[in-house]
Write a protein that holds these residues in place. Structure first.
Motif, PDB file in Angstrom:
ATOM      1  N   ALA A  27       0.830  -1.208   0.000  1.00  0.00           N
ATOM      2  CA  ALA A  27       0.000   0.000   0.000  1.00  0.00           C
ATOM      3  C   ALA A  27       0.865   1.258   0.000  1.00  0.00           C
ATOM      4  N   VAL A  28       1.931   1.247   0.803  1.00  0.00           N
ATOM      5  CA  VAL A  28       2.824   2.408   0.844  1.00  0.00           C
ATOM      6  C   VAL A  28       3.544   2.573  -0.483  1.00  0.00           C
ATOM      7  N   ASP A  29       4.021   1.466  -1.053  1.00  0.00           N
ATOM      8  CA  ASP A  29       4.768   1.538  -2.311  1.00  0.00           C
ATOM      9  C   ASP A  29       3.899   1.996  -3.474  1.00  0.00           C
ATOM     10  N   THR A  30       2.638   1.566  -3.502  1.00  0.00           N
ATOM     11  CA  THR A  30       1.752   1.931  -4.611  1.00  0.00           C
ATOM     12  C   THR A  30       1.056   3.265  -4.389  1.00  0.00           C
ATOM     13  N   GLY A  31       0.999   3.716  -3.131  1.00  0.00           N
ATOM     14  CA  GLY A  31       0.436   5.023  -2.845  1.00  0.00           C
ATOM     15  C   GLY A  31      -1.032   5.068  -2.479  1.00  0.00           C
ATOM     16  N   SER A  32      -1.717   3.919  -2.542  1.00  0.00           N
ATOM     17  CA  SER A  32      -3.134   3.907  -2.160  1.00  0.00           C
ATOM     18  C   SER A  32      -3.584   2.487  -1.879  1.00  0.00           C
ATOM     19  N   LEU A  33      -4.673   2.363  -1.110  1.00  0.00           N
ATOM     20  CA  LEU A  33      -5.197   1.038  -0.784  1.00  0.00           C
ATOM     21  C   LEU A  33      -5.760   0.368  -2.026  1.00  0.00           C
ATOM     22  N   SER A  34      -6.422   1.135  -2.868  1.00  0.00           N
ATOM     23  CA  SER A  34      -7.016   0.552  -4.075  1.00  0.00           C
ATOM     24  C   SER A  34      -5.942   0.053  -5.029  1.00  0.00           C
ATOM     25  N   ALA A  35      -4.838   0.808  -5.163  1.00  0.00           N
ATOM     26  CA  ALA A  35      -3.742   0.366  -6.034  1.00  0.00           C
ATOM     27  C   ALA A  35      -3.097  -0.897  -5.471  1.00  0.00           C
ATOM     28  N   ALA A  36      -2.967  -0.966  -4.144  1.00  0.00           N
ATOM     29  CA  ALA A  36      -2.419  -2.166  -3.514  1.00  0.00           C
ATOM     30  C   ALA A  36      -3.326  -3.354  -3.770  1.00  0.00           C
ATOM     31  N   ALA A  37      -4.638  -3.147  -3.667  1.00  0.00           N
ATOM     32  CA  ALA A  37      -5.599  -4.226  -3.903  1.00  0.00           C
ATOM     33  C   ALA A  37      -5.484  -4.745  -5.326  1.00  0.00           C
ATOM     34  N   ARG A  38      -5.326  -3.851  -6.295  1.00  0.00           N
ATOM     35  CA  ARG A  38      -5.218  -4.282  -7.695  1.00  0.00           C
ATOM     36  C   ARG A  38      -3.923  -5.036  -7.961  1.00  0.00           C
ATOM     37  N   SER A  39      -2.833  -4.637  -7.338  1.00  0.00           N
ATOM     38  CA  SER A  39      -1.546  -5.257  -7.621  1.00  0.00           C
ATOM     39  C   SER A  39      -1.338  -6.576  -6.892  1.00  0.00           C
ATOM     40  N   LEU A  40      -2.066  -6.845  -5.835  1.00  0.00           N
ATOM     41  CA  LEU A  40      -1.802  -8.057  -5.058  1.00  0.00           C
ATOM     42  C   LEU A  40      -2.148  -9.374  -5.779  1.00  0.00           C
ATOM     43  N   PRO A  41      -3.291  -9.630  -6.378  1.00  0.00           N
ATOM     44  CA  PRO A  41      -4.552  -8.888  -6.310  1.00  0.00           C
ATOM     45  C   PRO A  41      -5.366  -9.315  -5.086  1.00  0.00           C
ATOM     46  N   SER A  42      -6.209  -8.395  -4.640  1.00  0.00           N
ATOM     47  CA  SER A  42      -7.073  -8.647  -3.486  1.00  0.00           C
ATOM     48  C   SER A  42      -8.207  -7.633  -3.550  1.00  0.00           C
ATOM     49  N   SER A  43      -9.106  -7.723  -2.605  1.00  0.00           N
ATOM     50  CA  SER A  43     -10.195  -6.757  -2.557  1.00  0.00           C
ATOM     51  C   SER A  43      -9.778  -5.557  -1.711  1.00  0.00           C
ATOM     52  N   LEU A  44     -10.393  -4.421  -1.995  1.00  0.00           N
ATOM     53  CA  LEU A  44     -10.111  -3.227  -1.226  1.00  0.00           C
ATOM     54  C   LEU A  44     -10.484  -3.426   0.238  1.00  0.00           C
ATOM     55  N   THR A  45     -11.579  -4.140   0.467  1.00  0.00           N
ATOM     56  CA  THR A  45     -12.015  -4.415   1.838  1.00  0.00           C
ATOM     57  C   THR A  45     -10.976  -5.224   2.592  1.00  0.00           C
ATOM     58  N   SER A  46     -10.396  -6.236   1.925  1.00  0.00           N
ATOM     59  CA  SER A  46      -9.388  -7.085   2.570  1.00  0.00           C
ATOM     60  C   SER A  46      -8.134  -6.293   2.907  1.00  0.00           C
ATOM     61  N   VAL A  47      -7.695  -5.434   1.996  1.00  0.00           N
ATOM     62  CA  VAL A  47      -6.509  -4.615   2.233  1.00  0.00           C
ATOM     63  C   VAL A  47      -6.732  -3.689   3.421  1.00  0.00           C
ATOM     64  N   SER A  48      -7.875  -3.013   3.430  1.00  0.00           N
ATOM     65  CA  SER A  48      -8.194  -2.090   4.520  1.00  0.00           C
ATOM     66  C   SER A  48      -8.272  -2.820   5.848  1.00  0.00           C
ATOM     67  N   ARG A  49      -8.872  -4.035   5.832  1.00  0.00           N
ATOM     68  CA  ARG A  49      -9.034  -4.801   7.064  1.00  0.00           C
ATOM     69  C   ARG A  49      -7.662  -5.214   7.618  1.00  0.00           C
ATOM     70  N   GLN A  50      -6.734  -5.628   6.748  1.00  0.00           N
ATOM     71  CA  GLN A  50      -5.410  -6.066   7.211  1.00  0.00           C
ATOM     72  C   GLN A  50      -4.622  -4.906   7.828  1.00  0.00           C
TER      73      GLN A  50
END
Length: 307
Positions: free
Chosen positions: A13-36
């Protein structure tokens, strides 16, 4: 919570600059990223990220976790590589730090052969005249001059570094030869330091290495290479590593002074973190450098036998 997975998500998330970008690159859901990330904040009891509509900002605690987590995740990859089936085939990128002059003149020329031997490896060589923070700066190996403080780092000795005092024949003819270290107070000395001002040169005294002479030079530089160039032009007396001055001494462009007062050599080490001990690429680079260093004679240059 899978803490390792949560840290990996946090770093992404820090490297990509946003939770949504992190979710897309993992890939995962935005909800899962925020929850972690929320789970990490709850676990550590502190806010890690400041969320805005446009970007993420690290808090002070978040920056500490980011740097440490990134190092931990890198070490996990090293362990996985070491235990994999092709562990005997080093691959990946190695980040190495070295003092600037030594890196340019000694380390860099050795890298071509190393890369030919290991086509799956890449090297980042960082030339800095300071002690790097190996964790925060993600440095795998560092070349360190001087005696090492007690630490958890693993060290392989490469050579002994001998510091010598020298000047040009023209300077010696005009100003004379200092008979003792104390005579330097009456000479023009060239000072190497990170900041302008006086410096201390160490000399042997009755077989010991504890004698220090304070030097207040007329010319200060933060480059040994530039100081040596000035010394060859007759600007004054310089203190440099013996390997740096070898060619100029042999050609008569510099004269070695105060040889009877030269201190014991300073050890030169290659250091790395214990967690990287099993890494194939770290072993490959370390073994190669130790092997090649044995052939670099100027690092053990001793005073002339007749002085």
């Amino acid at each position: 919570m899978d803490r390792l997975s949560a840290m990996a998500t946090f770093v992404r998330a820090v490297d990509t600059g946003s939770l949504s970008a992190a979710a897309r690159s993992l890939p995962s859901s935005l909800t899962s990223v925020s929850r972690q990330i929320s789970a990490l904040e709850e676990h550590f009891g502190t806010r890690l990220l400041l969320r805005t509509t446009r970007q993420l900002a690290l808090t002070d605690d978040g920056r500490v976790l980011y740097e440490r987590a990134k190092a931990i995740l890198g070490e996990v990859k090293e362990i996985e590589a070491a235990l994999s089936r092709d562990r005997h085939q080093p691959s990946g990128r190695i980040r190495v730090s070295s003092p600037s002059l030594m890196g340019r003149l000694v380390i860099a020329p050795l890298l071509a052969e190393f890369l030919r031997r290991h086509p799956a490896l890449s090297v980042d060589l960082l030339l800095v005249d300071r002690a790097v923070d190996m964790v925060e700066e993600d440095i795998h190996l560092a070349i360190r001059v001087g005696r090492l403080r007690d630490s958890q780092l693993v060290a392989r000795k490469l050579a002994d570094l001998r510091m010598i005092v020298c000047a040009s024949p023209a300077y010696v003819a005009a100003r004379g030869v200092p008979a003792t270290p104390g005579d330097l107070a009456h000479h023009d000395c060239l000072v190497f330091s990170d900041a302008p001002g006086s410096a201390e040169w160490r000399f042997a005294d009755d077989g010991k290495t504890g004698r220090k002479i304070r030097i207040s030079g007329r010319l200060w530089m933060n480059s040994l290479e530039a100081l040596a160039a000035a010394a060859k032009e007759g600007a004054g007396i310089v203190r440099v590593p013996s390997w740096q001055a070898e060619a100029d001494l042999a050609a008569g462009r510099l004269v070695r002074l105060l040889t009877g007062y030269e201190p014991a050599p300073t050890p030169l080490h290659l250091i790395f973190q214990p967690s990287r001990l099993a890494s194939p690429k770290i072993r490959a680079f370390t073994d190669y450098l130790v092997e090649r260093w044995r052939g670099i004679d100027p690092f053990t240059a001793r005073p002339p036998a007749n002085e």
